[in-house]
Design a protein around this motif. Structure first.
Motif: not given
Lengths: 383, 255, 473
Positions: C383, C396-402, C409-413
């Motif tokens: 994002c 930018t407020i992501p929640l990544n829960k496994v 799981m990958e996240h970039e902003a």
């Protein structure tokens, strides 16, 4: 309940300076009005039922040259103004929540380090401590243009939950390298390291979260002065049924400030590791940067966690970004290593090291790097 | 189309460090001049300043192009005057197709303000791509995104050929190119040479100048032009290196 | 607007007789009027001639609504007064405005965007019906040949009650959030699509074709069921600004994609800056099914929208591609996506691009959750936000829960202003600062625009072009 506690606190602090007695009593009384969440509850509950107020036998060793290093209660007598103004006020705010208030109320040990303006302390100051205090607090004040390296290794020996709090107050252009690797024996523990930074100051924080028990970690810096920078590098391992909840935050208030958070964690067995990283750039903090990277390596199918980097940006002339990943060891890499003769376990250990090493390698001090790597290997059960 | 730089002083805005310490040079219409010199002595800063790069601030001196003052014009205006800077590290613009960008830039710099007809544009584009031996898909890719160093440089030359500037300034267009690519790029530059076209080339090595013969060679040391001569000066430098200019720099003297 | 015109418009557009009479000097008044009571809900159902089961659903949702509170996160909703809204409208309520009453800015936008005359009147609310009957008739014939059902939800309740009953409110329950409860109680209009097994709808189905005053409104309820091995592409909204008198749009969309099915749901909204767009959009994807959300939020006062995909079957795939544009001080775009992995080998991708300027706020709120069954799943989130000036802001407020370890799981902003390097590069080739800025912005949202049907992409181009004018300097 509080009345009883209050009396006990009064007794425990009776020989301390008046201002400190009053502050501790106030904290006791006020604590129940302050916010509490489910992370704090088990510890607060336990302390209220069985408060541990024993004081360490504080002895002053020979005064080091060029800076002040005293047990905290003795410092309270010798430097009342400095402590009154700064103890749990600017960085770890005793009024922020119940556990902080009780930490102050039940304070039973700690250190006070004061590095005067311009002093450059070459030898790292070791905040090494092994004792039964539950509420151990370090207050470090670094004057303008001063430089110091702090190595904190607290080994709490009480089977009651412990809270180790460290405050780092940096003056203009101060430079601090702070390493931390604490261990506990109680089931639940709390660690808080909070900094306040004046203009052009630099704080490098290196934290190894290698303890084997449940932990709530709270790491924070306030980049108040223009040009101040904070760099947090953290590595963690959680195994068995351990739960580690790590909250990290950097607030950019001043111009040209830079907050960087890098966290790599490994989880095994049924452990849980949660990384919450927040970078906030306030309006007016032009030309600032905020970056967070939170990565979790899951070694077993049941291990898991959260990686939530959050960016709160109110100014547009900024450079901000974050990245997070949760994932397992690359199966191709596992296969490759095994095909060269390593067992699965050996390959896994190698890859785990490979995951955490890039962060550990950024610790600038050779000895501390080695020490951390050894701790890592020990933690992984390899030596 | 003469470029005249007089006593140009410039500093880095953020640090205040002065990089250009009184540069004088003139590139008459139709000539190709090469600037050589050790790294870190102001060559890139000079051409970036001429093109208006925001990180630098002019503190003294003047730059005129065809008699018109350049320094009081925006970057856009300088391009529309007919100046082109082929950059050392071209920016990557995601999501913007190479071909769309070239088309828009061409239309923006048309003297009569009328857009170039599609067929003509495509024809010119294909001819240029062929001359530079660039793959067909280069124009559909996003502007410089994921391009190798050599591809980026050739893309700069491609743009130059399409935009047809009066003055082309190329900042180390030869760095990162292998022998073949170098020859191809030189070909592209030579293709532009007419009595109405001028060029200022920054090179690090002399090799490019074997293919693009300069009319004049300038040596820049410590933010100033310390020597100028004919093409043979390049050969001299290739053999002797910049040693003698190091001395000059240390003494703070220039001819 | 004169009484004469008033009368004529009403006569032209209404389809039925008025039970409440028609007074010469006042506008028709209906008992439902303003505010919401149980009677209103009953009245709505009665007028639509609904079966008991639908009335029951409405009433149940209404009682749920009374118990709920506004969300405790996101934009400020304090100025939204739910008791002041008109909950039931007939075509006659959409009083046709005269072209003269349309705000100047809107007219100018239409001009700049080259919107055809006929469309302008419709979009501006100056006519209540778009003259698309002919086009629509042909489409209807094609579709029915394949067994594809495409109609407004009200009609679907009458004609296909079995299908509707099976799926309605099973994905978005009234207790999910207050607006879902409200919508379930008073919904009217919306799209119903059913694609039978193995059938592929070749052309995108556009909401445009079935729009008329009867079924646009604040509380549309859309239901899409894509049966096994079938596929459909649904497109709604448009890039041109739409004036709405209604300040609240709380639609609910439920999409069911059965094994190996495919659904792409494209929405482009550009509401006028008085509108609160608070929608609940949810899809469920079964085994090896694919659900794609393509979401463009170009304008509103407040948008809260987090389309989600529940990846319920093994191998299911969910994608979200969205852009949000917060242009102006009152604008607060709070958008994101939720991908909930509930089965093994599922995958999700979220690509979100936001732009804010002139004091606008654009926040990303996303969630990627992998539960105990999500072994072998993967997710990728990207994002990016461009904050164009000093007055605007972005979170930018992501929640990544496994909950399991064998996943990826990958996240970039990234958050920044328009890159100075990029601006300089483009300007040095002759583009003006404005043209260079536009080009960078278009490049920024390109992953989104290239997924749109051509006409939309062209319109979007023109819109951004126009919005960026005067944005520089």
């Amino acid at each position: 309940m509080n009345q009883e506690l209050l009396e006990q606190v009064q007794v425990a602090s009776q020989h301390q300076p008046a201002w400190l007695q009053q502050k501790r009593q106030l904290a006791t009384l006020r604590s129940t009005d302050l916010p509490i969440d489910h992370w704090q509850e088990p510890m607060v509950d336990c302390w209220q039922k069985r408060p541990n107020l024993t004081k360490t036998n504080e002895q002053v060793t020979t005064s080091p040259a060029g800076y002040v290093d005293l047990p905290i209660f003795i410092a309270a007598e010798q430097y009342p103004e400095l402590l009154q103004e700064n103890l749990m006020e600017k960085a770890i705010d005793w009024q922020a929540n119940q556990i902080n208030a009780l930490h102050l109320a039940l304070l039973n040990g700690g250190r006070f380090i004061y590095v005067p303006d311009g002093a450059v302390v070459k030898q790292p100051i070791e905040l090494a401590y092994s004792g039964t205090e539950c509420n151990y607090h370090n207050l470090v004040i670094v004057g303008a243009n001063a430089q110091v390296t702090i190595v904190e290794q607290v080994h709490a020996q009480n089977d009651q939950p412990s809270y180790v709090g460290t405050e780092l107050l940096l003056g203009d252009s101060a430079k601090v390298d702070y390493y931390q690797s604490n261990t506990f024996i109680a089931d639940h523990n709390w660690e808080s390291v909070r900094a306040y930074q004046a203009g052009d100051s630099l704080l490098n924080m290196y934290v190894a979260l290698f303890d084997r028990h449940h932990l709530v970690g709270d790491f924070h810096s306030n980049l108040d002065g223009d040009g101040s920078n904070a760099n947090f590098k953290m590595v963690g391992i959680a195994t068995h049924d351990q739960l580690q909840e790590i909250n990290t935050r950097i607030d950019n208030h001043g111009l040209h400030t830079d907050g960087e958070i890098l966290q790599n964690g490994v989880v095994k067995d049924q452990a849980v590791l949660n990384f919450h990283a927040v970078g906030k750039i306030y309006q007016g903090a032009h030309q600032s940067a905020s970056n967070q990277e939170s990565r979790l390596l899951t070694l077993t199918a049941e291990s898991h966690g959260e990686a939530d980097p959050v960016l709160l940006i109110e100014d547009n002339d900024v450079n901000a970004g974050h990245a997070a990943s949760i994932g397992q060891v690359n199966p191709d890499q596992l296969y490759y290593l095994q095909s060269r003769g390593l067992t699965l376990m050996e390959a896994e250990i190698l890859l785990t090291k490979g995951f955490l090493l890039p962060v550990i390698e950024k610790f600038p001090d050779q000895h501390l790097r080695e020490r951390t790597i050894n701790e890592l290997l020990e933690r992984l059960g390899v030596q | 189309m003469t470029l005249v730089v007089k006593n140009l002083h410039a500093k880095v805005k953020e640090s205040g460090e002065e990089i250009l310490k009184g540069v004088d040079l003139t590139v008459p219409t139709g000539e190709v001049h090469a600037i050589m010199g050790p790294n870190g002595n102001g060559k890139s800063t000079l051409v970036s300043t001429i093109m208006g790069y925001p990180a630098y601030e002019v503190t003294a001196g003047s730059v005129t192009f065809d008699g018109e003052d350049v320094l009081n014009k925006s970057v856009t205006e300088r391009a529309r005057m007919g100046m082109f800077l082929g950059m050392q590290y071209p920016a990557e613009i995601p999501g913007v197709k190479n071909v769309d960008f070239i088309r828009q830039a061409m239309n923006a710099t048309q003297p009569d303000g009328k857009p170039v007809p599609v067929m003509q544009f495509l024809q010119e584009l294909n001819e240029a791509k062929e001359l530079l031996q660039m793959p067909d898909d280069i124009t559909d890719r996003y502007l410089n995104v994921g391009f190798s160093g050599g591809e980026k440089k050739r893309n700069e030359v491609l743009q130059m050929m399409m935009l047809k500037p009066k003055l082309a300034i190329l900042d180390e267009i030869d760095s990162g190119l292998d022998i073949d690519a170098l020859r191809i790029v030189a070909n592209g530059i030579n293709h532009m040479r007419t009595p109405q076209f001028s060029a200022l080339l920054i090179t690090h090595y002399e090799r490019l100048l074997e293919y693009v013969k300069p009319d004049r060679v300038l040596v820049m040391v410590d933010g100033r032009v310390v020597q100028s001569g004919g093409p043979e000066l390049a050969d001299e430098l290739e053999e002797g290196g910049y040693a003698k200019f190091e001395q000059l720099r240390k003494d703070g003297v220039h001819e | 607007m004169s009484q004469e015109e008033d009368k004529k418009a009403i006569q032209k557009f209404s389809q039925e007789h008025y039970e409440y009479g028609f007074h010469d000097d006042v506008q028709p008044i209906f008992s439902t009027g303003i505010g919401l009571t149980e009677d209103t809900v009953r009245e709505i159902s009665r007028r639509k001639n609904e079966p008991q089961w639908m009335l029951d659903i409405r009433l149940n949702a209404y009682h749920q609504y009374l118990k709920m509170k506004l969300p405790d996160f996101g934009p400020d909703l304090s100025k939204l007064d739910l008791s002041q809204l008109r909950y039931f409208q007939r075509p006659t309520d959409h009083v046709a405005r005269s072209w003269a009453d349309v705000p100047e800015e809107m007219k100018t936008t239409f001009e700049k965007m080259g919107v055809p005359e006929a469309e302008r009147q419709y979009l501006a609310g100056a006519t209540a019906q778009y003259e698309s009957e002919v086009v629509y008739a042909n489409l209807k014939r094609d579709l029915s040949r394949h067994g594809i059902i495409f109609m407004d939800t009200d009609t679907a309740v009458q004609k296909y009650p079995e299908i509707v009953k099976k799926y309605f409110a099973t994905l978005v329950h009234p207790d999910d959030n207050i607006f879902a409860a409200l919508n379930t109680a008073v919904w009217s209009g919306g799209t119903f699509i059913y694609v039978p097994k193995g059938v592929h709808a070749d052309e995108p189905l556009q909401s445009f074709f079935r729009i008329n005053a009867e079924n646009t409104g604040q509380f549309e309820r859309t239901l899409i069921v894509v049966d096994e091995d079938a596929s459909v592409n649904y497109v709604e909204g448009c890039t041109a600004p739409v004036y709405s008198e209604d300040s609240l749009h709380a639609a609910v969309v439920e999409v069911f994609v059965k094994p190996r099915g495919f659904c792409r749901y494209t929405t482009i909204q550009n509401w006028s800056p008085n509108v609160y767009s608070l929608e609940t959009k949810r899809a469920v994807a079964d085994e090896n099914a694919v659900m794609e959300w393509v979401d463009g939020n170009l304008g509103s006062k407040v948008t809260m929208k987090y389309p989600s995909v529940y990846l319920r079957g093994r191998g299911a795939k969910g994608t979200m591609l969205s852009i949000a544009f917060a242009n102006g001080k009152v604008v607060d775009q709070d958008t994101g996506a939720r991908m909930i992995h509930q089965a093994p080998d599922t995958s999700s991708t979220i690509i979100s691009k936001s732009l804010c300027r002139a004091g606008g706020v654009c926040d990303y709120r996303g969630e990627v959750k992998m539960d105990e069954n999500a072994h072998g799943s993967s997710s990728h989130v990207e994002c990016d936000t461009i904050i164009m000036d000093d007055d605007s802001s972005s979170d930018t407020i992501p929640l990544n829960k496994v909950a399991v370890g064998d996943v990826a799981m990958e996240h970039e902003a990234k958050v920044s202003k328009v890159s100075e390097e990029e601006l300089y590069y483009l300007m040095s080739r002759g583009l003006s600062e404005e043209a260079a800025t536009k080009m960078i912005v278009m490049g920024f949202i390109e992953p989104f625009t290239k997924q749109l049907p051509m006409e939309y992409a062209v319109e979007l181009n023109r819109l951004i072009d126009f919005q960026m004018e005067g944005s520089v300097g």
